[in-house]
Design a protein around this motif. Structure first.
Motif, PDB file in Angstrom:
ATOM      1  N   ILE A  93      31.394  33.579  38.067  1.00 47.84           N
ATOM      2  CA  ILE A  93      32.674  33.003  38.052  1.00 47.84           C
ATOM      3  C   ILE A  93      33.047  32.563  39.511  1.00 47.84           C
ATOM      4  CG2 ILE A  93      34.705  34.768  38.450  1.00 47.84           C
ATOM      5  CD1 ILE A  93      33.347  35.348  35.346  1.00 47.84           C
ATOM      6  N   ASN A  94      33.534  31.421  38.918  1.00 49.29           N
ATOM      7  CA  ASN A  94      34.671  31.052  39.634  1.00 49.29           C
ATOM      8  C   ASN A  94      35.882  31.466  40.141  1.00 49.29           C
ATOM      9  OD1 ASN A  94      36.036  29.297  41.640  1.00 49.29           O
ATOM     10  ND2 ASN A  94      35.344  26.579  40.492  1.00 49.29           N
ATOM     11  N   LEU A  95      35.862  32.212  41.639  1.00 43.38           N
ATOM     12  CA  LEU A  95      37.161  33.049  40.708  1.00 43.38           C
ATOM     13  C   LEU A  95      38.173  32.360  41.625  1.00 43.38           C
ATOM     14  CD1 LEU A  95      38.232  36.331  40.609  1.00 43.38           C
ATOM     15  CD2 LEU A  95      37.926  36.351  42.870  1.00 43.38           C
ATOM     16  N   ALA A  96      38.357  31.300  42.499  1.00 44.86           N
ATOM     17  CA  ALA A  96      39.486  30.095  42.733  1.00 44.86           C
ATOM     18  C   ALA A  96      39.950  30.059  41.634  1.00 44.86           C
ATOM     19  CB  ALA A  96      38.854  29.541  44.162  1.00 44.86           C
ATOM     20  N   MET A 186      42.431  35.591  46.786  1.00 38.30           N
ATOM     21  CA  MET A 186      40.915  36.155  47.062  1.00 38.30           C
ATOM     22  C   MET A 186      40.602  35.011  46.799  1.00 38.30           C
ATOM     23  SD  MET A 186      39.089  39.607  46.957  1.00 38.30           S
ATOM     24  CE  MET A 186      40.055  40.519  45.712  1.00 38.30           C
ATOM     25  N   PRO A 187      38.683  34.715  47.750  1.00 36.19           N
ATOM     26  CA  PRO A 187      38.453  33.372  47.170  1.00 36.19           C
ATOM     27  C   PRO A 187      37.229  33.084  46.510  1.00 36.19           C
ATOM     28  CG  PRO A 187      38.286  33.668  49.416  1.00 36.19           C
ATOM     29  CD  PRO A 187      39.004  34.063  49.185  1.00 36.19           C
ATOM     30  N   THR A 188      36.888  34.272  46.231  1.00 38.73           N
ATOM     31  CA  THR A 188      35.291  34.606  46.136  1.00 38.73           C
ATOM     32  C   THR A 188      35.694  36.099  45.556  1.00 38.73           C
ATOM     33  OG1 THR A 188      34.583  35.472  48.232  1.00 38.73           O
ATOM     34  CG2 THR A 188      34.267  32.626  47.344  1.00 38.73           C
ATOM     35  N   LEU A 189      34.131  36.260  44.569  1.00 40.26           N
ATOM     36  CA  LEU A 189      34.495  37.443  43.774  1.00 40.26           C
ATOM     37  C   LEU A 189      34.354  38.993  44.415  1.00 40.26           C
ATOM     38  CD1 LEU A 189      34.102  38.521  41.204  1.00 40.26           C
ATOM     39  CD2 LEU A 189      32.310  38.894  40.851  1.00 40.26           C
ATOM     40  N   PRO A 190      35.027  39.790  44.820  1.00 39.57           N
ATOM     41  CA  PRO A 190      34.745  40.633  46.490  1.00 39.57           C
ATOM     42  C   PRO A 190      32.965  41.541  45.900  1.00 39.57           C
ATOM     43  CG  PRO A 190      36.301  41.779  44.291  1.00 39.57           C
ATOM     44  CD  PRO A 190      35.883  40.175  44.566  1.00 39.57           C
ATOM     45  N   GLU A 191      32.796  41.306  47.232  1.00 40.99           N
ATOM     46  CA  GLU A 191      30.903  42.243  46.927  1.00 40.99           C
ATOM     47  C   GLU A 191      30.804  43.640  46.575  1.00 40.99           C
ATOM     48  OE1 GLU A 191      27.154  43.074  49.808  1.00 40.99           O
ATOM     49  OE2 GLU A 191      28.712  41.524  50.011  1.00 40.99           O
ATOM     50  N   HIS A 192      32.449  43.856  46.942  1.00 42.30           N
ATOM     51  CA  HIS A 192      32.040  45.718  46.649  1.00 42.30           C
ATOM     52  C   HIS A 192      33.623  45.830  46.722  1.00 42.30           C
ATOM     53  CE1 HIS A 192      31.452  50.334  47.387  1.00 42.30           C
ATOM     54  NE2 HIS A 192      31.608  50.045  46.498  1.00 42.30           N
ATOM     55  N   LEU A 193      34.441  45.911  45.549  1.00 46.27           N
ATOM     56  CA  LEU A 193      35.182  46.535  45.515  1.00 46.27           C
ATOM     57  C   LEU A 193      35.800  48.035  45.479  1.00 46.27           C
ATOM     58  CD1 LEU A 193      38.420  45.756  45.186  1.00 46.27           C
ATOM     59  CD2 LEU A 193      38.475  45.567  42.374  1.00 46.27           C
ATOM     60  N   ILE A 194      36.915  48.528  46.201  1.00 49.90           N
ATOM     61  CA  ILE A 194      37.325  50.622  46.572  1.00 49.90           C
ATOM     62  C   ILE A 194      38.757  50.078  45.966  1.00 49.90           C
ATOM     63  CG2 ILE A 194      37.405  52.055  47.472  1.00 49.90           C
ATOM     64  CD1 ILE A 194      35.400  51.859  49.662  1.00 49.90           C
TER      65      ILE A 194
END
Length: 486
Positions: A93-96, A186-194
């Motif tokens: 996933i290219n979040l940007a 956010m430029p990249t996918l979060p490693e751990h989203l709460i």
């Protein structure tokens, strides 16, 4: 001859979201002189920072999920190594790029709406509007609020929307602690989203980021996700969430959210003392209406303690010539409802035919995967004795088209009045539930019976045939209470 001396009715609208947009179009359609005051852009937060970008993100997540599950249907993806042997590629996933696309779509939608209004003859003023009594709007238009414009009007429509609620102990910083309007930076996918909050917004984003590949923890202060929604639907969603690897923390109230020591993550502290560490935190704890500083109280408009504008079923406030629409009101906070309120307000103000809005006829959808769509009376309403009815449910997995598509989760549920069989409400959990709910919404609106609903032809095979199959199974409801109980 008196008509020659009648002045064109003047309508001033503050807020260009779904409610204000539809009010403006309805006004010019009926021959009024319409002025729209909008601060951020036509479409409001619904188009620019909320509905359009969030549902575009969810569409991307749905595509990623479809690719990951394609092998279940026999579709396999391979690439070849340098030695010519196949290897299975990973879905990336290219979040940007995703965020760039969704924000571009939002801006384009806003511009399209603006052009539609201009083409229709609506005057648009960019700036912050404030009531000057019940008959005028003052607009600050300068770069520092130094220039002013004054618009006199016979009818005023307030459609200023709402903003994310912020907690003093979890102040968003736009980098690690975020509201739903700040996620797209956010430029990249979060490693751990709460995700703090398991209502509609929290559940939708938790579902989307899980399917995009992020580790997700959902913190819920209640005993189930989506409190207040259909219990069976919430149970299906919880099962899907856990199967996808999401951590669900129920009856867990977040006391505070802060950046960790080095600033590269966040720490969520729960009321029971537990600490959860993650890379980012989304605060989805409700919203507050954007009604402060508009001069509403001074104009005599009644409001709730939370700042929501009190309106009746034709969107009229306590001041006869002032109407309100959308999330800033006491009505259901949905974009479709805001649009209907905007139209209803102007139709009523100009003496056109108006059908008062009924809450029980409003169809709503939660864009998780699977989607959850509802309309009308709920099963809980029947259990609580608010209305007499019967409930039938059919698993979606029994549907032939669902089997072909590999759908294993979800159901169709119908509520019908005991005796007459009149359709009272419905719930659909499954892919594209937002589309599938429409025939049930029509049945509720037109007060059709389950027999009438079942007699409409559904394509075979199709997911909609589950609706007619379920309605057909309720045929005995039409025969009267004695046979139904038998």
């Amino acid at each position: 001859m008196s008509g020659e001396f009648e002045r064109t009715q003047r309508i001033a609208i503050i807020g260009g979201g779904p409610g204000g947009y539809e009010a403006a179009l309805s006004g010019v359609q009926l021959g009024a002189e319409v002025t729209l005051v909008e601060r951020a852009g036509v479409g409001g937060s619904a188009v620019i920072t909320d509905v359009v970008p969030s549902k575009t993100l969810i569409a991307t997540a749905d595509a990623a999920k479809a690719i990951s599950e394609a092998s279940d249907l026999g579709v396999q993806f391979f690439a070849r190594n340098s030695d010519g042997k196949p290897s299975r590629p990973e879905v990336a996933i290219n979040l940007a790029a995703v965020n760039k696309r969704l924000l571009s779509l939002a801006r384009q939608q806003s511009e399209d709406m603006r052009q539609t209004l201009l083409d229709a003859g609506v005057r648009i003023i960019s700036g912050h509007g404030r009531l000057e009594g019940p008959g005028a709007v003052v607009v600050s238009t300068g770069p520092h609020g130094t220039d002013f414009d004054r618009v006199e009007a016979d009818t005023l429509v307030i459609s200023v929307g709402a903003s994310p609620r912020e907690l003093p102990s979890a102040k968003p910083d736009g980098e690690r602690i975020l509201t739903w309007t700040q996620l797209y930076d956010m430029p990249t996918l979060p490693e751990h989203l709460i995700v703090v909050g398991s209502g509609v917004t929290g559940a939708e984003f938790a579902s989307a980021y899980m399917n995009l590949g992020a580790k997700v923890t959902l913190v819920s202060s209640r005993d189930q996700v989506l409190p207040g929604e259909d219990a069976d639907a919430a149970a299906v969603l919880e099962k899907v969430f856990r199967r996808g690897g999401m951590t669900l923390l129920s009856k867990a109230r977040a006391d505070s959210v802060v950046r960790d020591g080095d600033g590269d993550g966040v720490v969520v502290t729960l009321a029971d003392g537990r600490r959860i560490e993650g890379s980012h935190c989304l605060m989805a704890v409700g919203s507050i209406p954007n009604t402060a500083g508009l001069g509403l109280e001074e104009a005599g408009v009644q409001m709730t303690s939370s700042g929501n504008i009190r309106v009746n079923r034709v969107s009229r406030t306590s001041v006869p010539n002032i109407y309100a629409a959308g999330d800033c009101t006491t009505f259901v906070p949905l974009a479709s409802v805001a649009s209907m309120q905007g139209r209803t307000a102007v139709f009523h103000a100009m003496g056109d035919i108006v059908i008062p809005i009924e809450r029980r006829r409003i169809a709503a959808n939660i864009f998780t995967a699977p989607e959850i769509a509802t309309v009308g009376w709920s099963e809980q309403d029947i259990l609580d004795g608010k209305i007499e009815g019967v409930v039938h449910k059919l698993p979606l997995a029994a549907n032939p088209r669902a089997k072909m598509m590999g759908i294993t989760d979800g159901f169709v549920k119908l509520m019908a009045r005991r005796g007459s069989g009149t359709v009272l409400g419905g719930v659909i959990v499954g892919p594209k539930a937002s589309e599938l709910i429409y025939p049930i919404a029509v049945a509720v609106d037109r007060r059709l019976s389950v027999d009438q609903l079942s007699r409409a032809f559904a394509v075979y095979p199709s997911l909609t045939s589950s609706i007619t199959d379920l309605a057909r199974s309720m045929h005995i409801v039409d025969r009267g209470p004695d046979l139904d109980e038998a």
